[in-house]
Design an enzyme around this catalytic site. Structure first.
Site, short mmCIF file in Angstrom:
data_model
loop_
_atom_site.label_atom_id
_atom_site.label_comp_id
_atom_site.label_asym_id
_atom_site.label_seq_id
_atom_site.Cartn_x
_atom_site.Cartn_y
_atom_site.Cartn_z
N ASP A 1 -16.51 -17.03 34.34
CA ASP A 1 -15.55 -16.44 34.44
C ASP A 1 -14.56 -15.47 33.21
O ASP A 1 -15.19 -15.30 32.62
CB ASP A 1 -13.79 -17.01 34.48
CG ASP A 1 -13.03 -18.24 33.67
OD1 ASP A 1 -14.13 -18.03 32.59
OD2 ASP A 1 -11.98 -17.81 33.32
N GLU B 1 -11.74 -20.75 31.79
CA GLU B 1 -11.08 -20.42 30.60
C GLU B 1 -9.94 -19.45 30.34
O GLU B 1 -9.05 -19.35 29.75
CB GLU B 1 -12.66 -19.42 29.47
CG GLU B 1 -12.45 -19.92 27.93
CD GLU B 1 -11.23 -18.64 27.20
OE1 GLU B 1 -10.70 -18.86 26.39
OE2 GLU B 1 -11.33 -17.51 27.67
ZN LIG Z 1 -13.92 -15.23 26.43
#
Ligand SMILES: [Zn+2]
Length: 461
Positions: free
Chosen positions: A89, A154
């Site tokens: 992501d 994340e």
């Molecule tokens: Zn990162």
């Protein structure tokens, strides 16, 4: 590296880059719910590339949020199992008008690929995928067992990763975790990141009268929460930068002489650092250098304050409320809960009888430090030296990466944090990019790393 491997890497250079560009062209912005289909499409593309590399049991695994992509190759009996973590992501591309080329149209300029996610983290986790692909193609098998966990959350705090690790503890059993989601110390100076700071965050509210009052009519006789909160904050640190909370330093792990010598030898100029920030002078705890203060010493900082009249001009008011947000960066072996209790108790003891106080600990996280003499870290250092022609420097970071603590606590594996990015590659900002030379270097380093890790006994704590 044998000539046949070099040849393979040369031959595949363009196709490896094409695979990276394919990932970079997918807007996998995890925070934007309208883009959830793109996030999933990116997960599927990661899975395709894991399969193409020769990994087995490749699966896009659902979580309560965005999926995790898993893959493994376990054909090295008796050898350690290396878990590779990364995230597919990315941050939002805003402000999009500040990009020189479109953020999801990877564009090469000057040997660097410009696109959102180039260095954070698509270009970095992919080096390990390509290393596996190159090793399998050129020598038939890997020297170690590998497992890949590539997550999609994340950038929004990895909130489903710890539950995922707990739920799949057996599947994910490994001897070490390799994470490439950080930067080298400087161009040409590779580094191993072995320490991170933790956090304890607080909000303090002081209240006086039932409402704001006229400062002429009431001033001098009625308590002022604004003044009291300043007095309170001022009593938390002394003039030498030492935090005055009893017990605060009890569990702080002191810097080893060797660490201090290593930091001092790094190409870091305090005056340049000061000038770059345009502050009249630097600040901090006496007896420590700037790198030591940022990497290995705890802090107490004001993050925000709110009180009284802050508009244009003058308003003679005696405020009835004041609020301050304070946070402490913690270092090993400070425990966030213990520090939260100490700070809260001390602040409450400082509140004068003239105001009411509400002191709350908002959230916290543990710091992290890897044993630098662990055979897995030594193996990583050898691999880096073989590729870069110089040993890596061992560095810490002042921020927190909570997933590193999760891996250590849930899976009981040491973390090897090796970055192939650079600090000026604009991560989270317009014109994010990655140096393609470092991308290919990363692939070669990862191959050497897997080779070196083969010599580390399996099952070490
Ligand atoms: Zn990162």
């Amino acid at each position: 590296m044998p000539a046949s491997v070099q040849e393979y890497l040369e031959e595949k250079r363009a196709s490896f880059e094409a695979d990276l560009f394919e990932l970079l062209s997918i807007p996998s912005v995890s925070t934007d719910s309208t883009r959830a289909p793109e996030v999933r499409r990116c997960a599927r593309e990661v899975a395709r590339q894991l399969r193409e590399a020769g990994l087995t049991k490749v699966e896009v695994m659902d979580t309560a949020g965005h999926p995790v992509v898993y893959g493994e190759r376990l054909n090295a009996p008796g050898k350690p199992t290396v878990l590779v973590y990364g995230h597919y992501d990315v941050q939002p591309e805003d402000p999009v008008e500040l990009w020189t080329s479109p953020p999801f149209k990877p564009t090469v300029r000057d040997g660097k690929v410009y696109a959102r996610g180039a260095t954070d983290d698509k270009g970095q986790f992919l080096v390990h995928v390509k290393a596996v692909q190159a090793m399998l193609a050129s020598r038939g098998e890997l020297p170690v067992n590998v497992k890949f966990v590539i997550e999609g959350e994340e950038e929004i705090g990895s909130r489903n990763l710890a539950p995922f690790l707990r739920q799949h503890k057996d599947l994910l059993k490994a001897d070490m975790v390799v994470i490439s989601d950080s930067a080298m110390f400087a161009p040409g100076i590779p580094s191993i990141l072995y320490g991170l700071r933790g956090l304890a965050y607080f909000q303090i509210d002081l209240t006086g009268a039932d409402s704001d009052l006229h400062s002429g009519v009431f001033g001098g006789a009625v308590p002022n929460p604004g003044f009291e909160i300043c007095r309170l904050v001022a009593r938390l640190k002394d003039a030498s930068g030492r935090i005055l909370i009893p017990g605060f330093y009890d569990k702080v792990r002191e810097l080893e002489p060797e660490e201090r010598a290593e930091y001092a030898a790094l190409p870091f100029d305090e005056e340049e650092f000061r000038a770059g920030l345009n502050v009249p002078a630097l600040d901090g705890e006496e007896g420590y250098t700037v790198l030591e203060r940022r990497w290995a010493r705890p802090t107490l900082e004001v993050n925000g304050m709110l009180c009284g009249f802050t508009g244009e001009g003058a308003k003679t008011v005696l405020p009835n409320k004041a609020m301050v947000k304070i946070s402490c960066r913690l270092v090993p072996d400070q425990e966030p809960e213990e520090i939260a209790a100490l700070v809260k108790a001390h602040i409450e003891s400082l509140v004068p009888p003239t105001v009411r106080a509400n002191v709350r600990a908002l959230h916290g996280g543990k710091g992290w430090i890897a044993p630098r003499n662990h055979p897995a870290l030594k193996a990583a250092a050898r691999a880096i030296e073989r590729e870069f022609g110089r040993p890596p420097v061992f560095v810490r970071e002042g921020g927190s990466i909570p997933i590193v603590v999760d891996f250590e606590q849930i899976l009981r594996v040491p973390g090897i944090l090796v970055g192939f990015g650079l600090n000026d590659e604009n991560l989270h900002a317009p014109d994010e990019h990655m140096d393609l030379g470092n991308f290919h270097r990363g692939i070669r380093t990862s191959m050497l790393l897997l080779e070196e890790l083969a010599g580390v006994p399996a099952g070490l704590p």
